[in-house]
Structure formats: structure tokens, C-alpha cells
Write an enzyme that holds these catalytic residues in place. Structure first.
Site, mmCIF file in Angstrom:
data_model
loop_
_atom_site.group_PDB
_atom_site.id
_atom_site.type_symbol
_atom_site.label_atom_id
_atom_site.label_comp_id
_atom_site.label_asym_id
_atom_site.label_seq_id
_atom_site.Cartn_x
_atom_site.Cartn_y
_atom_site.Cartn_z
ATOM 1 N N HIS A 69 0.838 -1.204 0.000
ATOM 2 C CA HIS A 69 0.000 0.000 0.000
ATOM 3 C C HIS A 69 0.866 1.243 0.000
ATOM 4 O O HIS A 69 2.056 1.196 0.326
ATOM 5 C CB HIS A 69 -0.875 0.003 1.254
ATOM 6 C CG HIS A 69 -0.068 0.158 2.504
ATOM 7 N ND1 HIS A 69 0.449 -0.924 3.184
ATOM 8 C CD2 HIS A 69 0.370 1.265 3.164
ATOM 9 C CE1 HIS A 69 1.147 -0.493 4.212
ATOM 10 N NE2 HIS A 69 1.124 0.834 4.224
ATOM 11 N N HIS A 152 5.206 6.530 -0.995
ATOM 12 C CA HIS A 152 6.025 5.329 -1.234
ATOM 13 C C HIS A 152 5.220 4.082 -0.937
ATOM 14 O O HIS A 152 4.169 4.145 -0.283
ATOM 15 C CB HIS A 152 7.234 5.358 -0.294
ATOM 16 C CG HIS A 152 6.827 5.175 1.133
ATOM 17 N ND1 HIS A 152 6.374 6.228 1.907
ATOM 18 C CD2 HIS A 152 6.713 4.055 1.910
ATOM 19 C CE1 HIS A 152 6.033 5.777 3.103
ATOM 20 N NE2 HIS A 152 6.211 4.458 3.129
#
Ligand code: ACK
Length: 221
Positions: A69, A152
Site C-alpha cells: 500500500h 512510497h
């Protein structure tokens, strides 16, 4: 009573769909497999590990954790600053459950983490919290970086390292770039160009960004 009124999640973010998770994991594994065989990597090994080892198996070194995720807002079930305000944002309510295409533009490795940089589009930035880059106590130059710089996907952490470190490691590399440090170009790899930023920090800029389907949602954990 809707769940959002009873409690807030651990975090909001984009969750990669299952098929693309496998692809990203494979790409990351291939990169790690290649990186630890490069002469340049071996040369800088003392920066990477404090132990006097001659080799390191990066695939073993990093532990994967959970569903891939990209965190937007860490809420800590409402305890984090700005959690409620974030959950109440019109864009968050409106786009909750929607599908997105995230663009992964780079992979990076440090002695602490391995991750993918996510380059957010204008639409996606509407879901990005304004204070995400305000982490000056950890990365002093971070607050001067553009919004979205911290975006990220954590692909793995070394033993004993918390996943939030991945974002700090990325910000550190981007801050160096902003100061004009290009990194030492080490090698043109099939995936892109590999540069070294000192202190065990490696960045692979992908020739072709990896487009990943993801759902904007939250995790209660
Ligand atoms: O890899 P990540 O982005 O780093 O995903 C996990 C997720 O929330 C669940 O732990 C991230 N995370 C943890 N603490 C924080 C924090 N204080 N600020 C921002 N992100 C955090 C972690």
C-alpha cells in the site's frame, strides 16, 4: 452507525490490487537479487551493514509485511494529529473506495528499508495530507520538498525497523537530490539507472514507470 463515526482507521491509503502486488514483489525481488551481486554494491557493503560480513543476501535481509500500500494519512485510530480533519475532507469521503492508477517511478534500498517511490498525479495529491513532509526532526530538509515527496510503498524492512522508516529514507534521498547531489551513477540496468547516494543508499530510477492499480481505502488492522 457508520464505522467512520465510531472510530478512525489505523491509516488511509491506496491498496494495490492482488495481481499487481505479485508483479511489484517480483520486480523488487529481481532488483535485490541483482543488486547484491554487483561489484559496486560489494564495494560499499561496509556502509550497508555494521557486521564484518563479506556478503549479504538482500532477499533474506528484508522482511515483507502485509498488503502492499501507499499510506496517505496515518491516523492511529484517531490519536494522530489531524486524523479527524483528514477523514472529514470532502475528497477523502468522495474518493473512498475508488480505483486509481499509481505510478511507481523508482525503487530504493537503504540499510533499513526497501521501497518504491510513488509519483502522485494532481488528482491523487488531493488525497495527500498537507503535513506529510513536515518531519524536520527526522529529515531536516524534508519540509522544503514538494507535497507528495514522501509517497512510497514499503517493500521490506530490516529486522527491528518500523515501516514508517521507508518514507524517511525516501525523503533523505530526495533531499540530497534537491541539494544538487545526483548520486554516483553506478550502472545502467535493464530496469533503469542505478545511483549510489552514500551511507548504503541506492536508487534505481525506472526507465518505464510501473503502473499499478490501487484502491483508496483504509485499514483498521
Ligand atoms: O509503510 P508505511 O507507509 O509506514 O505503512 C505503514 C502504515 O502506516 C501502518 O503502520 C505507516 N506509518 C506508521 N506510523 C506512521 C507515522 N507516524 N506517520 C506516517 N506513516 C506512518 C507505516
Amino acid at each position: 452507525v457508520p464505522l467512520e463515526e465510531t472510530s478512525l482507521p489505523l491509516f488511509f491509503g491506496w491498496f494495490l490490487l492482488p495481481g499487481i502486488q505479485d508483479k511489484v514483489r517480483c520486480t523488487s525481488m529481481d532488483f535485490l537479487k541483482t543488486l547484491d551481486t554487483l561489484e559496486a554494491f560489494k564495494k560499499h557493503l561496509p556502509d550497508f551493514t555494521v557486521e564484518a560480513e563479506k556478503e549479504v543476501d538482500l532477499e533474506q535481509y528484508f522482511q515483507a509485511n502485509g498488503v502492499l500500500h501507499c499510506t496517505t494519512k496515518f491516523c492511529d485510530y484517531g490519536k494522530a494529529e489531524g486524523a479527524k480533519e483528514y477523514a472529514d475532507k470532502p475528497a477523502v469521503k468522495e474518493l473512498y473506495g475508488s480505483a486509481f492508477e499509481l505510478s511507481l517511478s523508482a525503487l530504493f534500498v537503504t540499510p533499513r528499508t526497501v521501497g518504491a517511490r510513488v509519483s502522485l498525479s494532481g488528482d491523487q495529491l488531493t488525497l495527500w495530507p498537507a503535513d506529510a513532509e513536515e518531519v524536520v526532526s527526522v529529515v531536516p530538509a524534508a519540509a522544503t520538498l514538494p507535497a507528495g515527496s514522501r509517497a512510497h510503498i514499503t517493500l521490506g524492512c530490516a529486522e527491528g525497523v518500523e515501516p514508517q522508516q521507508t518514507g524517511f529514507d525516501l525523503l533523505e534521498i530526495l533531499a540530497l537530490q534537491q541539494e544538487g547531489q545526483e548520486g554516483e551513477l553506478v550502472e545502467e540496468m535493464e530496469l533503469g539507472s542505478l545511483a549510489y547516494y552514500g551511507k548504503g543508499r541506492w536508487l534505481l530510477s525506472l526507465r518505464e514507470p510501473i503502473s499499478t492499480q490501487a484502491c483508496f481505502s483504509s485499514l483498521y488492522g
